[in-house]
Design a protein around this motif. Structure first.
Motif: not given
Length: 464
Positions: A178-186
Motif C-alpha cells: 500500500v503506497p501513500m500519495w499527496v492528495l491534491v485539490n486541483k
C-alpha cells in the motif's frame, strides 16, 4: 476529536503495517527494506523442513472435500478477492474472523482461543513476528514456496520475501503493498493561481504552495489536519533528506531508532513550523475551533492531504472537486514515498495447510494483482501487463498515473515485522502528533528512544 485522530495515526501506521514491514531481524539484519532493484524470486533459498508439504493442490475437474479457511484480520474489505479465489478453487471458502484492531496480543489470544475450542484458524494478518515465532504459532512458508511452480518466474522487488524471514525461516509474506500519495485539490490550485507540480517536486515546493493556499478568512488551509503528516509524512521526509536510513526512523541495519538524533529532530521541527510559523497546517486546537471542516480532505477546504488506498474510492464517490495524486516530494538526498507492506502468515495449528497455502500463492497471480491495483494498492509483481493496467484501471481514470507508476519503485518500505518489540515502538506516532500538532516539546522524545533502543537490543540478544 484529538484522541480519535491520534488513534487513527497509530492504527494506520501499524495496520495495514505495516508499517509493515519489512526488515531483517534476530540474526538476520541484512537491511533489505527499501531496496528497489528488482530480481527474479525463485523461492529456492534457505533450509528445508523435516515435514515437507505435499505438492500444492491445483484447481481442475477433480473432486475435493469442501474446506473453509478461517482468516484472522482487522480489515473486512477483501470480500471480492475472496470470491475470486473461491471461483478458482470452488471447494475452498474464506471465512473472516474480524478482530477489533491491529493488535498482535489480541491476535495471539484469538489463536489460542480457537485452538482450545478445537476450531483452529488457518491464516492471520500480523505486525510484529516475535509473539508468533516465540510460541511456534506460524508455519515456515519456505518449503511450500520451493514447491510452488507458479512462483518460479514471478519477478518481485529485491528482498520481497526475505523481508519476512527470521532464523532462516519465512514466517510470513507481504500480501499487499500500500503506497501513500499527496492528495491534491486541483480546484484550490486554480483558485490560488498555482500549477500542478511535476512529480519531482521538492519539500520547498510543497511548503510554499501550502502557505500560498492558506486563507483563514475563507476557512481554507494548505494542509489537511491529519496526524499522518506528523507520522508517515515526516518520517518519509527524514529518509529523503538523508537523516534517517529507513522509515520509522530506524538505522541502517534496523537495530536502533535514530529519532533522537539532532538531524532527525531538525526534520520534526521543520514540520512543526508549518503549524507555528506558516499556519498552513492547522493545529489540533485550530482544527477543533473550525468544527472539523479541515479534518477531511473531501470537504474541499484544504489543498493537500496524505492518503492511501483507504481514501481513494471514497474520494471518487464523494468529492465535489477535481483531485489528483503526487508522490511525496524530493528531499535533499532522494525522493522517497511511504509504503506499507501487509504481512500474512499461515498458522502452524491449521488443519488445512495445503488449501491455506493456495490463498497465499493466489496473491501473486495477475487476477489478484489487478484487483489490488483497482483498489489503490501497488502490484507487487513486476510485470509489463500490470504496469500498463494502471492506465486502464477505473480507479485511476483521469489521474496522474505516471505518479502511481513512479511511486511503486521510488518508495521506502516501512520496517516492522522482524524488529523485536516493534509494536511497543509505535508510540512514536502519537508522540509526534502531539509534538507537531499539539505543541509538545520534541526533545522529550530522547529518553523514550533510548529506553526502547536498549530493550530491542536485549531482545535480539536473547534477553527479556
Amino acid at each position: 476529536m484529538r484522541g480519535r485522530q491520534m488513534k487513527t495515526a497509530l492504527l494506520l501506521g501499524i495496520v495495514l503495517v505495516f508499517s509493515f514491514m519489512m526488515s531483517a531481524c534476530g540474526g538476520n539484519n541484512g537491511g533489505t527494506a527499501g531496496k528497489n532493484d528488482p530480481k527474479t524470486e525463485t523461492g529456492n533459498t534457505g533450509t528445508t523442513n523435516e515435514n515437507k508439504p505435499a505438492e500444492p493442490m491445483k484447481s481442475g475437474t477433480e473432486e475435493h472435500e469442501p474446506v473453509t479457511l478461517k482468516l484472522i484480520t482487522w480489515n473486512n474489505t477483501y470480500q471480492e478477492l475472496y470470491d475470486k479465489f473461491h471461483a478458482k478453487y470452488p471447494w475452498i471458502t474464506i471465512e473472516v474472523d474480524l478482530i477489533g484492531g491491529a493488535d498482535d496480543n489480541g491476535i495471539v489470544e484469538r489463536i489460542a482461543a480457537l485452538e482450545a475450542a478445537g476450531t483452529p484458524a488457518d491464516l492471520t494478518w500480523l505486525m510484529d513476528l516475535s509473539p508468533y515465532t516465540k510460541g511456534g504459532l506460524l508455519e515456515d512458508l519456505k518449503p511450500y514456496m520451493e514447491k510452488d511452480e507458479s512462483l518460479r518466474n514471478v519477478k518481485l522487488p529485491d528482498g520481497f520475501f526475505e523481508s519476512m524471514e527470521s532464523g532462516g525461516k519465512r514466517f510470513a509474506i507481504p500480501f499487499v503493498d500500500v503506497p501513500m500519495w499527496v492528495l491534491v485539490n486541483k480546484d484550490l490550485l486554480e483558485k490560488y493561481g498555482l500549477e500542478m507540480p511535476a512529480n519531482d517536486w521538492t519539500y520547498d515546493d510543497f511548503r510554499s504552495m501550502a502557505k500560498a493556499a492558506t486563507d483563514p478568512a475563507a476557512g481554507e488551509y494548505g494542509l489537511t489536519y491529519n496526524p499522518i503528516f506528523a507520522g508517515h509524512f515526516t518520517t518519509a521526509m527524514s529518509v529523503a533528506n538523508g537523516n534517517s536510513p529507513n522509515l520509522t526512523y530506524m538505522n541502517e541495519d534496523l537495530t536502533q531508532s535514530v529519532l533522537n538524533s539532532p538531524a532527525v529532530l531538525s526534520d520534526v521541527k521543520w514540520m512543526k513550523e508549518l503549524v507555528t510559523k506558516d499556519g498552513s497546517l492547522p493545529s489540533a486546537k485550530k482544527a477543533e475551533e473550525l468544527g472539523g471542516s479541515v479534518n477531511n480532505f473531501v470537504n474541499g477546504k484544504t489543498l493537500f492531504d496524505i492518503g492511501g488506498d483507504w481514501v481513494l474510492e471514497p474520494l471518487n464517490k464523494e468529492a465535489k472537486f477535481q483531485w489528483d495524486v503526487l508522490p511525496f516530494p524530493k528531499g535533499k538526498v532522494k525522493q522517497s514515498t511511504y509504503h506499507i507492506y501487509g504481512p500474512i502468515g499461515m498458522l502452524a495449528g491449521s488443519k488445512h495447510k495445503e488449501a491455506a497455502y493456495l490463498w497465499i500463492s493466489f496473491q501473486f497471480e495477475l487476477e489478484a494483482q489487478k484487483w489490488k491495483i483497482d483498489h489503490g494498492a501497488n502490484a507487487s509483481v513486476i510485470n509489463d501487463e500490470l504496469s500498463a493496467y494502471i492506465d486502464q484501471s477505473p480507479l485511476w481514470q483521469g489521474k496522474n498515473t505516471s505518479a502511481v507508476k513512479l511511486t511503486k519503485d521510488m518508495g521506502s518500505i516501512a520496517p516492522g515485522a522482524t524488529i523485536p518489540a516493534f509494536s511497543e515502538y509505535m508510540w512514536w506516532q502519537p508522540w509526534l502528533t502531539e509534538v507537531i500538532l499539539g505543541g509538545k516539546d520534541p526533545n522529550g522524545i530522547i529518553p523514550l528512544v533510548e529506553a526502547w533502543n536498549k530493550k530491542t537490543l536485549q531482545l535480539r540478544n536473547g534477553g527479556k
